[in-house]
Scaffold this motif. Structure first.
Motif, short mmCIF file in Angstrom:
data_model
loop_
_atom_site.label_atom_id
_atom_site.label_comp_id
_atom_site.label_asym_id
_atom_site.label_seq_id
_atom_site.Cartn_x
_atom_site.Cartn_y
_atom_site.Cartn_z
N VAL A 146 47.64 -20.47 18.90
CA VAL A 146 47.37 -21.75 19.58
C VAL A 146 46.85 -22.81 18.63
O VAL A 146 46.65 -23.95 19.03
N GLY A 147 46.61 -22.43 17.36
CA GLY A 147 46.18 -23.42 16.38
C GLY A 147 44.71 -23.34 16.09
O GLY A 147 43.95 -24.21 16.50
N ARG A 148 44.30 -22.31 15.39
CA ARG A 148 42.90 -22.10 15.03
C ARG A 148 42.37 -23.30 14.26
O ARG A 148 43.04 -23.86 13.43
N THR A 149 41.12 -23.67 14.56
CA THR A 149 40.49 -24.77 13.83
C THR A 149 39.29 -24.33 13.02
O THR A 149 38.69 -25.13 12.33
N ASN A 150 38.91 -23.05 13.13
CA ASN A 150 37.80 -22.54 12.32
C ASN A 150 38.00 -21.06 12.04
O ASN A 150 38.95 -20.46 12.53
N GLN A 151 37.11 -20.47 11.29
CA GLN A 151 37.23 -19.06 10.92
C GLN A 151 36.66 -18.15 12.01
O GLN A 151 35.69 -18.50 12.65
N PRO A 152 37.29 -16.98 12.19
CA PRO A 152 36.80 -16.06 13.22
C PRO A 152 35.47 -15.44 12.84
O PRO A 152 35.14 -15.31 11.66
N ARG A 153 34.73 -15.05 13.84
CA ARG A 153 33.50 -14.29 13.65
C ARG A 153 33.71 -12.98 14.40
O ARG A 153 33.84 -12.99 15.62
N SER A 154 33.76 -11.88 13.67
CA SER A 154 34.11 -10.63 14.33
C SER A 154 32.98 -9.61 14.37
O SER A 154 33.20 -8.45 14.63
N SER A 155 31.74 -10.04 14.10
CA SER A 155 30.65 -9.08 14.22
C SER A 155 30.37 -8.81 15.69
O SER A 155 30.63 -9.66 16.54
N PRO A 156 29.88 -7.62 16.03
CA PRO A 156 29.62 -7.29 17.43
C PRO A 156 28.77 -8.35 18.10
O PRO A 156 27.72 -8.73 17.58
N ALA A 157 29.22 -8.81 19.23
CA ALA A 157 28.50 -9.81 20.03
C ALA A 157 28.26 -11.11 19.27
O ALA A 157 27.46 -11.92 19.66
N GLY A 158 28.97 -11.32 18.15
CA GLY A 158 28.82 -12.54 17.39
C GLY A 158 27.48 -12.66 16.69
O GLY A 158 27.10 -13.73 16.26
N LEU A 159 26.75 -11.56 16.58
CA LEU A 159 25.43 -11.59 15.98
C LEU A 159 25.45 -10.97 14.59
O LEU A 159 26.23 -10.06 14.33
N PRO A 160 24.61 -11.45 13.69
CA PRO A 160 24.55 -10.83 12.36
C PRO A 160 23.91 -9.46 12.45
O PRO A 160 23.19 -9.16 13.39
N GLY A 161 24.20 -8.64 11.47
CA GLY A 161 23.56 -7.33 11.41
C GLY A 161 24.42 -6.23 12.00
O GLY A 161 25.52 -6.47 12.49
N PRO A 162 23.92 -5.00 11.96
CA PRO A 162 24.69 -3.86 12.45
C PRO A 162 24.80 -3.86 13.96
O PRO A 162 24.00 -4.50 14.65
N PRO A 163 25.80 -3.13 14.50
CA PRO A 163 25.93 -3.07 15.96
C PRO A 163 24.75 -2.31 16.57
O PRO A 163 24.07 -1.55 15.89
N PRO A 164 24.51 -2.51 17.86
CA PRO A 164 23.41 -1.80 18.50
C PRO A 164 23.64 -0.30 18.44
O PRO A 164 24.77 0.16 18.45
N THR A 165 22.56 0.47 18.36
CA THR A 165 22.69 1.92 18.30
C THR A 165 22.72 2.53 19.69
O THR A 165 23.01 3.70 19.85
N SER A 166 22.40 1.76 20.71
CA SER A 166 22.39 2.26 22.08
C SER A 166 23.13 1.26 22.96
O SER A 166 23.07 0.05 22.74
N PHE A 167 23.80 1.78 23.95
CA PHE A 167 24.51 0.90 24.87
C PHE A 167 23.84 0.85 26.24
O PHE A 167 24.46 0.58 27.23
N GLU A 168 22.55 1.13 26.26
CA GLU A 168 21.80 0.97 27.50
C GLU A 168 21.69 -0.52 27.78
O GLU A 168 21.62 -1.33 26.86
#
Length: 79
Positions: A49-71
């Motif tokens: 569709v015509g990207r205008t910026n770079q993707p952010r693919s970290s979990p939930a768009g947050l910096p750092g490692p993914p959560p260790t629990s899915f509670e």
């Protein structure tokens, strides 16, 4: 609702109804954030569709490692 010039966040936006919503909003002149765990599909859609910026693919768009629990208490509430 004013679509042109507005910004929308479409969760599950990489496929199905979310993808159709992204395409329709973009065609109407909106800026669209595609939020989906399927980051490769989301990137492909953004490019089509015509990207205008770079993707952010970290979990939930947050910096750092993914959560260790899915509670529920461990899941971020916003992106």
């Amino acid at each position: 609702m004013k679509i042109a010039g507005s910004v929308f966040v479409v969760t599950g936006g990489a496929s199905g109804l979310g993808e159709a919503t992204v395409r329709q909003l973009h065609a109407g002149g909106a800026r669209v954030v595609i939020a989906d765990v399927a980051t490769e599909k989301g990137a492909t859609l953004a490019n089509s569709v015509g990207r205008t910026n770079q993707p952010r693919s970290s979990p939930a768009g947050l910096p750092g490692p993914p959560p260790t629990s899915f509670e529920p208490s461990a899941m971020p509430m916003s992106m």
